[in-house]
Design a protein around this motif. Structure first.
Motif, PDB file in Angstrom:
ATOM      1  N   HIS A   1       0.845  -1.209   0.000  1.00 26.13           N
ATOM      2  CA  HIS A   1       0.000   0.000   0.000  1.00 26.13           C
ATOM      3  C   HIS A   1       0.879   1.258   0.000  1.00 26.13           C
ATOM      4  N   TYR A   2       1.903   1.216  -0.842  1.00 23.03           N
ATOM      5  CA  TYR A   2       2.792   2.362  -1.022  1.00 23.03           C
ATOM      6  C   TYR A   2       2.091   3.427  -1.856  1.00 23.03           C
ATOM      7  N   LYS A   3       2.143   4.649  -1.406  1.00 23.31           N
ATOM      8  CA  LYS A   3       1.502   5.746  -2.136  1.00 23.31           C
ATOM      9  C   LYS A   3       2.421   6.962  -2.131  1.00 23.31           C
ATOM     10  N   SER A   4       2.673   7.507  -3.347  1.00 20.46           N
ATOM     11  CA  SER A   4       3.526   8.678  -3.490  1.00 20.46           C
ATOM     12  C   SER A   4       3.102   9.449  -4.732  1.00 20.46           C
ATOM     13  N   GLU A   5       2.657  10.668  -4.554  1.00 18.95           N
ATOM     14  CA  GLU A   5       2.279  11.506  -5.693  1.00 18.95           C
ATOM     15  C   GLU A   5       3.486  11.745  -6.595  1.00 18.95           C
ATOM     16  N   LYS A   6       4.642  11.950  -5.994  1.00 23.44           N
ATOM     17  CA  LYS A   6       5.860  12.167  -6.784  1.00 23.44           C
ATOM     18  C   LYS A   6       6.151  10.954  -7.662  1.00 23.44           C
ATOM     19  N   PHE A   7       6.039   9.767  -7.079  1.00 20.14           N
ATOM     20  CA  PHE A   7       6.283   8.533  -7.827  1.00 20.14           C
ATOM     21  C   PHE A   7       5.289   8.419  -8.989  1.00 20.14           C
ATOM     22  N   ASP A   8       4.018   8.690  -8.732  1.00 22.53           N
ATOM     23  CA  ASP A   8       2.991   8.592  -9.773  1.00 22.53           C
ATOM     24  C   ASP A   8       3.288   9.531 -10.934  1.00 22.53           C
ATOM     25  N   LYS A   9       3.725  10.754 -10.626  1.00 23.96           N
ATOM     26  CA  LYS A   9       4.036  11.728 -11.674  1.00 23.96           C
ATOM     27  C   LYS A   9       5.255  11.293 -12.480  1.00 23.96           C
ATOM     28  N   MET A  10       6.243  10.756 -11.798  1.00 22.00           N
ATOM     29  CA  MET A  10       7.442  10.281 -12.489  1.00 22.00           C
ATOM     30  C   MET A  10       7.125   9.102 -13.398  1.00 22.00           C
TER      31      MET A  10
ATOM     32  N   VAL B 296      15.207   3.751  -6.479  1.00 23.64           N
ATOM     33  CA  VAL B 296      15.707   4.186  -5.175  1.00 23.64           C
ATOM     34  C   VAL B 296      14.543   4.480  -4.234  1.00 23.64           C
ATOM     35  N   MET B 297      13.506   5.141  -4.765  1.00 19.57           N
ATOM     36  CA  MET B 297      12.336   5.458  -3.944  1.00 19.57           C
ATOM     37  C   MET B 297      11.675   4.194  -3.423  1.00 19.57           C
ATOM     38  N   ILE B 298      11.517   3.205  -4.280  1.00 24.23           N
ATOM     39  CA  ILE B 298      10.890   1.945  -3.859  1.00 24.23           C
ATOM     40  C   ILE B 298      11.723   1.266  -2.781  1.00 24.23           C
ATOM     41  N   ALA B 299      13.038   1.184  -3.015  1.00 23.82           N
ATOM     42  CA  ALA B 299      13.918   0.498  -2.061  1.00 23.82           C
ATOM     43  C   ALA B 299      13.913   1.174  -0.696  1.00 23.82           C
ATOM     44  N   ASN B 300      13.758   2.495  -0.674  1.00 19.60           N
ATOM     45  CA  ASN B 300      13.841   3.230   0.588  1.00 19.60           C
ATOM     46  C   ASN B 300      12.489   3.502   1.241  1.00 19.60           C
ATOM     47  N   GLU B 301      11.420   3.566   0.455  1.00 14.84           N
ATOM     48  CA  GLU B 301      10.139   4.024   0.980  1.00 14.84           C
ATOM     49  C   GLU B 301       9.044   2.957   1.026  1.00 14.84           C
ATOM     50  N   ALA B 302       9.052   2.012   0.095  1.00 12.25           N
ATOM     51  CA  ALA B 302       7.991   1.006   0.040  1.00 12.25           C
ATOM     52  C   ALA B 302       8.196  -0.052   1.119  1.00 12.25           C
ATOM     53  N   GLY B 303       7.152  -0.803   1.400  1.00 10.17           N
ATOM     54  CA  GLY B 303       7.220  -1.852   2.412  1.00 10.17           C
ATOM     55  C   GLY B 303       7.468  -3.224   1.828  1.00 10.17           C
ATOM     56  N   THR B 304       7.993  -3.277   0.605  1.00 12.55           N
ATOM     57  CA  THR B 304       8.299  -4.565  -0.028  1.00 12.55           C
ATOM     58  C   THR B 304       9.789  -4.846   0.116  1.00 12.55           C
ATOM     59  N   ILE B 305      10.108  -6.029   0.597  1.00  8.92           N
ATOM     60  CA  ILE B 305      11.501  -6.429   0.793  1.00  8.92           C
ATOM     61  C   ILE B 305      11.799  -7.559  -0.179  1.00  8.92           C
TER      62      ILE B 305
END
Length: 537
Positions: free
Chosen positions: A458-467, A489-498
């Motif tokens: 349930h990762y959500k980022s407006e910046k990611f969506d725009k990119m 980089v954003m996914i690795a640092n911000e998302a909850g998926t390992i």
């Protein structure tokens, strides 16, 4: 006899030797035939060996097989839009066709489309192959394609690729063979997207999915959700000489040792996704061979960011430091894996960010982060299942690492049946298993966009969506690469998926089953094996 004469024989008449083999000639018969033509024993032996190998590699029609995947449920479907398991994909590939498909090297090839053309990556002209008919005899037209693609945009359908299909803003029929797809924004990946299993073409108006009426290599004879499927050869198939099999049955055997034993006993000809523990055993057994594909498949540990404990700052990062990737690679996967860096774009992809390094195993740092989250010492449930390949072993590695620092994890092993509908995407901490996807845009759209249907954490980022939108429409490859690098980089640092490793998928099969090749869409030849394999005599 001169060397030139022997060479001329081999060029001219190898086919005669192969034909003699088909008629049952023994090696002694073949050598007599060659010696009567003036060829010595040594040269004759070479010719016979080459002809025998060529005969073995020549596709042959006839026969039936049973193949076994690893997961199925009563939610199994013949609706490509809702397909989510390997068993669904196998059926879809057998009973339907796509407009395009990806070959062994990942290159887009035409399937139902004769051509797909564009000048601006926004307006696409699709020309269909002539003479293709559905199993019920209906002629394929652009009405069928428009219906099939448009239904993914209908929220009531529940398509797994709804988010991707939304970019197809308008469909225009030119005539029965020619149509246009107008995108809401440029996307140079459209031909690749159309090769996904979900974008199979249905007959216009299809509503009944108790059976399948497609244009594929097999007709649906039996469909019992969670039990088995049987396909019989489509005698009117538009691809010349395909399929080779008269029929095939596909079942699921969730227990991997049982799946392997079924292969060894001859009950099945193909056992999908063999556990690394079984490989050494299988490599020593005559009559069995292994098919290895490393194309971006992974099993990931998902921590939902909108639920306890994932909503506590520091917990997810702590878990990423507690994952011992080397132990998973070496001990769990038996070196049939590549260390991953918590984002889904594999090293095989030209857009892979090579500069993004995987986190080192650091249990003391993990302990500090768990303390920051106020969760140190709290027992955390982790849901695992055989349905998500190697997840139980991975969960055990995490559990053991937690014990060393005083952080308890409760590994809850649940049955394969119902795992994907009852636990995946739902449990606070659980495992998933993602099949390879051919582009970063597809991976991000399915898994990480705010409206992604399979947004596991349930990762959500407006910046990611725009990119995501910006990269999709860019025709500047350098710019696109730069955007995708930052998104990883954003996914690795911000998302909850390992994502600890990318897994080499290994299918085990009878040595009599020929024609299985690697494919970038996953094991079992991108799940399309049934159309292409044959049985050796």
């Amino acid at each position: 006899m001169s060397h030139e004469t022997v060479t001329n024989w081999t060029r001219r008449d190898d086919a005669l030797v192969e034909d003699a083999i088909r008629r049952g000639a023994t090696r002694r018969d073949l050598l007599r035939l060659l010696m009567a033509s003036g060829i010595g024993i040594a040269a004759g032996g070479t010719i016979v060996g080459r002809a025998t190998r060529a005969f073995a590699d020549t596709p042959k029609s006839g026969g039936s097989i049973t193949a076994a995947g690893w997961s199925s449920s009563t939610a199994d479907t013949l609706d490509p839009a809702k397909a989510s398991l390997s068993t669904d994909y196998v059926r879809c590939c057998a009973f339907y066709n796509r407009l395009t498909f990806l070959d062994e090297g990942g290159t887009v090839q035409m399937e139902l489309a004769e051509s797909i053309e564009t000048t601006d990556a926004k307006t696409w002209k699709v020309t269909l192959r002539p003479g293709v008919v559905f199993h019920d005899g209906k002629k394929l037209t652009t009405d069928d394609v428009i219906f099939s693609l448009a239904r993914h945009k209908d929220e009531s359908v529940g398509s797994k690729v709804n988010a991707m299909a939304k970019q197809m803003a308008e469909f225009k029929k030119v005539d029965d063979r020619v149509m246009e797809i107008e995108l809401s924004a440029p996307n140079a990946d459209l031909p690749i997207i159309l090769a996904l299993h979900h974008f199979m073409i249905l007959a216009d108006g299809t509503k009944d999915f108790t059976t399948a009426n497609g244009t594929g290599a097999f007709k649906c004879d039996v469909f019992e959700p969670g039990v088995r499927s049987v396909g019989v050869k489509n005698e009117n198939y538009w691809k010349d000489k395909l399929p080779y099999l008269d029929s095939f049955e596909f079942i699921a055997i969730s227990d991997e040792p049982a799946r392997v034993n079924a292969l060894l006993s001859g009950d099945i000809a193909l056992a999908a996704t063999v556990n690394p523990r079984s490989i050494r055993r299988l490599e020593t057994i005559d009559g069995v061979q292994l098919s290895k594909t490393t194309s971006g498949n992974y099993t990931d540990l998902n921590v939902r960011l909108d639920m306890d404990p994932g909503d506590k700052a520091g917990f997810v990062e702590g878990m990423k430091y507690l994952i011992n990737r080397e132990v998973i690679q070496r001990s769990v996967m038996r070196d049939l894996a590549v260390i991953a860096n918590d984002q889904p774009v594999s090293p095989n992809d030209r857009y892979h960010n090579k500069e993004l390094k995987a986190r080192e195993y650091d249990p003391e740092k993990a302990k500090s982060l768990f303390q920051k989250a106020g969760l140190f010492g709290t027992s955390i449930p982790i849901v695992a299942s055989e349905a998500a390949g190697s997840s139980i072993d991975m969960a055990t590695v995490v559990q053991q690492a937690g014990q060393e620092i005083g952080m308890p994890f409760d590994v809850q092993r649940v049955p394969s049946d119902g795992y994907w509908s009852n636990y995946w995407l739902k449990a606070p901490v659980h495992f998933g298993n993602i099949n390879p996807r051919p582009t970063p845009d597809i991976l991000f759209s399915l898994l990480y966009a705010s409206d992604a249907p399979w947004n596991e954490s349930h990762y959500k980022s407006e910046k990611f969506d725009k990119m995501l939108v910006e990269a999709r429409g860019s025709l500047d490859e350098a710019k696109r690469k730069s955007i995708y690098d930052e998104m990883q980089v954003m996914i690795a640092n911000e998302a909850g998926t390992i994502i600890p490793v990318w897994i080499s998928n290994v299918d085990a099969l009878s040595s009599k089953l020929k024609g299985l090749r690697p494919n970038p869409l996953g094991g079992m030849m991108g799940y399309a094996f049934a159309e292409h394999v044959w049985l050796a005599s």
